[in-house]
Design an enzyme around this catalytic site. Structure first.
Site, PDB file in Angstrom:
ATOM      1  N   GLY A   1      -0.398  -7.937  -3.756  1.00 35.06           N
ATOM      2  CA  GLY A   1      -0.812  -7.050  -4.852  1.00 35.06           C
ATOM      3  C   GLY A   1       0.252  -6.012  -5.069  1.00 35.06           C
ATOM      4  O   GLY A   1       1.135  -5.820  -4.230  1.00 35.06           O
TER       5      GLY A   1
ATOM      6  N   TYR B   1       2.152   2.488  -7.204  1.00 34.85           N
ATOM      7  CA  TYR B   1       2.471   3.123  -5.920  1.00 34.85           C
ATOM      8  C   TYR B   1       3.441   2.298  -5.105  1.00 34.85           C
ATOM      9  O   TYR B   1       4.059   2.799  -4.187  1.00 34.85           O
ATOM     10  CB  TYR B   1       1.183   3.248  -5.107  1.00 34.85           C
ATOM     11  CG  TYR B   1       0.586   1.884  -4.883  1.00 34.85           C
ATOM     12  CD1 TYR B   1      -0.209   1.318  -5.867  1.00 34.85           C
ATOM     13  CD2 TYR B   1       0.897   1.148  -3.747  1.00 34.85           C
ATOM     14  CE1 TYR B   1      -0.681   0.041  -5.712  1.00 34.85           C
ATOM     15  CE2 TYR B   1       0.414  -0.129  -3.603  1.00 34.85           C
ATOM     16  CZ  TYR B   1      -0.365  -0.678  -4.588  1.00 34.85           C
ATOM     17  OH  TYR B   1      -0.826  -1.945  -4.449  1.00 34.85           O
TER      18      TYR B   1
ATOM     19  N   ASP C   1     -12.485   6.620  -8.164  1.00 36.90           N
ATOM     20  CA  ASP C   1     -12.026   5.451  -8.898  1.00 36.90           C
ATOM     21  C   ASP C   1     -12.886   4.239  -8.546  1.00 36.90           C
ATOM     22  O   ASP C   1     -12.380   3.185  -8.168  1.00 36.90           O
ATOM     23  CB  ASP C   1     -10.547   5.197  -8.612  1.00 36.90           C
ATOM     24  CG  ASP C   1      -9.900   4.357  -9.710  1.00 36.90           C
ATOM     25  OD1 ASP C   1      -8.855   3.758  -9.463  1.00 36.90           O
ATOM     26  OD2 ASP C   1     -10.463   4.278 -10.831  1.00 36.90           O
TER      27      ASP C   1
END
Ligand SMILES: *[C@@H]1O[C@H](CO)[C@@H](O)[C@H](O)[C@H]1NC(C)=O
Ligand SMILES: *[C@@H]1O[C@H](CO)[C@@H](O)[C@H](O)[C@H]1NC(C)=O
Ligand SMILES: *[C@@H]1O[C@H](CO)[C@@H](O)[C@H](O)[C@H]1NC(C)=O
Length: 975
Positions: free
Chosen positions: A643, A647, A759
């Site tokens: 993934g 960041y 989130d």
């Protein structure tokens, strides 16, 4: 060789923190007109925040918030502003929030230009020193919803133009020097009788005169009428009895005459009725239908002589009964003392006679019985041991007060509660205006103020339970560490308000930042903080914050020092100089220590060891060396990558002992500060729950920041809903909802400190081999709130489609923002769709489509329900699930259930599931359909309505629920 990995950690990962400034700036430059206006406003102030000295206002001035370069919010509560408010404020034409509360040196006249702020919804000037008249132009603020001008020095009349502010929810003019009548509309002029949507009339402590005739009508929806301590005359209008929403009616300390209208007895929601100290005549009113009444005070009027009213023994809700000087006679009914909630009885200066009987099961909460100056001749009070005052009765005539303490006029009251700091036995003596912080027994500059409860539903100040609840709700809601609230000096003041001195302590260091101050001030000034229900309505007035009030080197305080110097002898000067020097030295020392810590926060951890032994603060999280992680990811090879995001990347790996892990590796540009990184892992390492993705360890070496998580095999909820995983039947969906709700409830209610996820979304809910839900990527928010960079915490974070509109509007984060996002996830489970698909927002679609009458056909949602669960969607459990989701996405945070309550409801659904699915019909357990009309607190079954349950800040100011209203702020995060 291996299956393609499905582990995916999406969204703004914890390591995205360093990316925050990008969200903050977004290329916004402040609109030129707004810059001019702010400069001009600033020119009238001394002692403004230091950040106002440079940079672009939208990007860098504390307290200024913008949308597309326009200033929409100016929040400078409690920051020791000095000066006056410039008329240029009126040029900030997009301003929505203006909060300048608790700046006692900010005053002068409120400029008429305030009326130019056509978008303003919230105007808070409480606790400043504004004087002169309230400008009539205030009536131009047609969007105004929250108006708090209390505790200033305003004079003159209440402008009739306030009557046109039909959106007004909160109107607080208390504690000024206003004169004249409350304006009532005429054929040519508006009046406050038109404010049919307003819930709060707080006009107490002024010098208002005239009658209240024509002010009240049955269209009104007021819940608090506080008109006490004025000079009103005439009779109490019978129309007040038509406002059946009323919970608090205080007309005490005025000059009302005539009989109390019988219609008062219709106010069945009333919790407090205070008509004391007027000139009311006639009989004591019949209150027997007001079955919620907790506190009643009818003292010091001139009622006709009568025996005690029958409701003395039937109103089981009563906590305090006061009818001093009420011309009451006969025996004191003994049933009064056995009312279960009773805490206080004040019936002094009446003509009660016979024997005082206090027998049977006396209320265990009863603290005070004051029957001084009656005609009582004997007593039978075998088991009552608390305060009893009988001086001035025939019974006491021959008694020696020394032998019979209840015949003395003075009695020791039970000691009021205060926050105990006894555990700080070896505490330092705090100096320089600092106070002892009960959390860590250190000294710090606390944020002090007095909190005043205008109509508490209890009177016993010795009982610690409610006050400890007050402490904990404050620390939670104001985002402080548990235990960093100290209460003292608790008493009922001369206005019969419950007054509490509050000290709040900073989470780190010894001083609150400007942003913390204005945030906490705003939470208290606009009632975002809600005390436990029994405290009722409150207001808060902060003291000047010591470090700002003196130390910022403004002209005024320099002059003050100069004046002192002028009169001080040389020795005195020397002492002052020494104090300043030692303060300076201390500060330097502290700063040096902070700098050192910043540079190498892991110094004390013996960093570099390959086991956890060198990290004493970590519970269970290992310190990994860079080499170790490099090996287990095959030198961070592409084949291990599972993934990526802004960041950096996520890799899968297998540790030496065979444990499978997911490793998040921050890219150079998105690393956090070392201290932030350390704080984050300390926090995350303390969080353990089966429905949360666990942190295994971290790496902070060779310029790398990596977090090592347990590997979750079955991918994200989003992927599974899109059909990439197992078939998701309804029962599985319910279980996933339950698991993720439990994880979030743990973060909110059991983690210490509490963590707000910020989130919550279907790509952050991972599923393991057994399809157990595990919430990923929590931790960011709490840490941000704790760092010195407080301003980051005011930046809205989240993902388009899941974002709480109230949080967006107010930037005030709470657990309820997660509840909103979770509600969106629930609707995803129902619909199988992403929250925003083809420009359609699922919350809005469902809200519009719901049709409770469509009982046999999917609750009106046939077109929305995921075809995979279409059959299940005909059951009552499905309806309950949708109803719960809709409560979670209520626009008003206060109306949303807490995560713990969500867990309980889903648990109940799972229990009912098989049976309910079989029966298929309607169920009496279904909440009434009006759950969807957004009338909060309506319907039975919910918790009892709190006098304040309606208070929140964005209601009415947030138009519609169209996602487009808040789209421009967010980048859609890469999946
Ligand atoms: C109380 O309510 C009952 C039933 O509605 C009514 O008959 C009665 O008149 C009321 N009493 C008072 C004092 O309002
Ligand atoms: C009633 O009057 C007495 C005597 O003046 C005073 O001490 C007391 O505080 C008054 N009570 C109220 C509730 O105003
Ligand atoms: C007590 O007061 C009641 C009512 O005023 C009166 O009827 C009764 O006679 C009084 N009793 C005594 C013993 O004084």
């Amino acid at each position: 060789m291996e299956q393609p990995p499905v582990f995916l950690v999406a969204g703004p990962l914890v390591l995205l923190l360093a990316g925050a400034p990008a969200v903050r700036c977004q290329g916004q430059t402040t609109n030129a007109q707004d810059v001019d206006a702010l400069q001009s406003v600033k020119s009238q102030w001394t002692n403004y925040p230091p950040s106002w000295n440079s940079g672009d206002p939208c990007g860098s001035w504390d307290g200024v918030m913008c949308t597309n370069g326009r200033v929409t919010s100016l929040r400078l509560s409690s920051v020791s502003l000095q000066g006056t408010l410039s008329g240029s404020i009126g040029q900030l034409s997009q301003l929505v929030y203006l909060d300048l509360s608790f700046n006692i040196n900010l005053g002068g006249q409120l400029p008429a230009e305030i009326g130019n702020l056509g978008q303003l919804t919230t105007l808070i000037l409480a606790g400043c020193s504004f004087n002169g008249k309230i400008p009539t132009e205030i009536g131009n603020l047609r969007e105004l919803w929250f108006l708090a001008l209390n505790s200033n020095k305003f004079t003159g009349g209440i402008p009739p133009s306030i009557g046109v502010l039909t959106k007004l929810f909160w109107l607080d003019l208390a504690d000024n020097q206003l004169t004249g009548p409350v304006p009532v509309s005429t054929s040519t002029s508006p009046g406050l009788d038109q404010l049919v949507n307003t819930k709060h009339f707080h006009f107490n402590k002024n010098q208002l005169t005239g009658t209240l005739n024509g002010l009240f009508n049955s269209k009104m929806t007021l819940i608090h009428i506080l008109f006490d301590s004025n000079q009103f005359t005439g009779s109490i209008p019978a129309d007040v009895g038509g406002i059946t929403t009323l919970e608090v009616l205080r007309l005490d300390r005025n000059g009302f005459v005539g009989a109390i209208p019988a219609t008062i007895g219709n106010l069945v929601k009333l919790n407090e009725l205070n008509l004391a100290s007027n000139k009311l005549t006639g009989s004591v009113p019949d209150l027997s239908n007001i079955t919620n009444l907790n506190v009643v005070d009818l003292s010091n009027n001139t009622f006709d002589a009568s025996v005690a009213p029958s409701w003395f023994t039937t109103l089981t809700s009563l906590a305090s009964v006061s009818i001093a000087s009420g011309s009451l006679s006969g025996q004191v009914p003994k049933g009064l003392f056995t009312l279960p909630q009773l805490q206080q009885v004040v019936l002094s200066n009446n003509q009660f006679n016979g024997t005082l009987e206090m027998t049977g099961s006396i209320s265990t909460q009863l603290q005070t019985v004051n029957l001084m100056d009656n005609q009582i001749v004997s007593t039978n009070t075998p088991s009552y041991k608390k305060a009893l005052l009988l001086a001035g009765n025939p019974f006491c005539a021959e008694q020696d007060p020394n032998n019979k303490p209840f015949c003395s006029r003075q009695q020791q009251n039970a000691n009021a509660y205060f926050t105990n700091t006894a555990q700080c036995s070896s505490a330092p003596q705090c100096r320089d205006g600092q106070n002892l912080n009960p959390t860590n027994c250190g000294c710090a500059f606390s944020y002090n103020g007095k909190m005043v409860f205008r109509a508490p539903l209890f009177v016993d100040v010795s009982n610690s339970a409610p006050f400890q609840e007050l402490e904990s709700t404050m620390s939670v809601q104001l985002k402080l560490l548990p235990g960093s609230v100290a209460l003292s000096d608790i008493h009922f003041n001369s206005d019969n308000y419950l007054q509490v001195q509050v000290k709040l302590f900073p989470t780190s260091g010894t001083t609150f930042s400007v942003l913390d101050l204005s945030r906490i001030g705003f939470n208290l000034s606009n009632q975002t903080y809600k005390p436990p229900p029994k405290f009722g309505p409150y207001f808060f007035i902060a003291d000047p914050y010591a470090p700002l009030a003196g130390a910022r080197g403004d002209k005024k305080s320099k002059m003050g020092i100069g004046a002192i110097a002028g009169i001080a002898v040389a020795g005195g000067l020397l002492v002052i100089a020494l104090i300043f020097m030692s303060m300076f030295a201390l500060r330097q020392k502290r700063r040096a220590k902070e700098l050192k810590e910043r540079a190498d926060p892991f110094a004390s951890w013996a960093a570099g060891q390959k086991d956890s032994g060198g990290a004493p603060q970590l519970k269970g999280a290992r310190f990994f060396s860079f080499d170790e992680l490099k090996i287990c990811t095959n030198n961070f090879s592409d084949s291990h990558e599972i993934g990526s995001g802004g960041y950096g990347k996520v890799y899968r790996g297998i540790l030496g002992d065979g444990t499978r892990v997911a490793i998040k590796r921050a890219e150079p540009g998105s690393m956090q500060g070392a201290v932030e990184f350390k704080n984050e892992i300390e926090l995350l390492s303390r969080v353990h729950h089966r429905n949360l993705v666990g942190l295994i360890g971290f790496c902070y070496e060779q310029g790398e920041q990596m977090l090592v998580y347990e590997y979750i095999s079955n991918g994200t909820l989003r992927e599974n809903l899109m059909g990439k995983g197992t078939y998701m039947d309804w029962n599985k969906r319910l279980r996933i909802a339950l698991g993720s709700a439990r994880g979030l409830a743990y973060l909110h209610e059991l983690a210490d400190p509490p963590i707000i996820h910020r989130d919550v979304k279907s790509t952050n809910i991972l599923l393991d081999d057994n399809l157990k839900a595990k919430v990923a990527d929590f931790g960011l928010s709490k840490l941000v709130a704790d760092t010195e960079k407080g301003h980051v915490s005011t930046q809205v974070k989240g993902t388009l489609g899941y974002l709480d509109p109230e949080y967006y509007m107010t930037q005030q984060l709470s657990e309820k923002s997660d509840v909103y996002s979770f509600g969106v996830v629930m609707l995803e489970l129902v619909s199988g769709r992403q929250p925003i698909e083809k420009g359609r927002y699922v919350v809005r679609e469902v809200r519009l489509a719901i049709d409770p009458a469509d009982r046999d056909h999917h609750y009106g949602l046939r077109g929305i329900v995921d075809p995979a669960i279409r059959d299940a969607a005909r059951t009552p459990v499905f309806r309950r699930f949708v109803q719960l989701a809709m409560r979670c996405v209520d626009e008003s945070a206060a109306a949303r259930p807490a995560m713990g309550a969500v867990v309980k409801e889903i648990e109940a659904m799972l229990q009912n599931e098989p049976d309910a699915a079989a029966s298929g019909g309607g169920s009496s357990a279904d909440p009434p359909p009006n759950e969807f009309d957004h009338s909060r607190g309506g319907g039975g079954g919910g918790p009892p309505e709190h006098p304040y349950s309606d208070v929140e800040i964005s209601r009415g100011s947030y138009a519609g629920d169209g996602a487009s209203d808040y789209m421009p702020y967010f980048e859609v995060k890469p999946k």
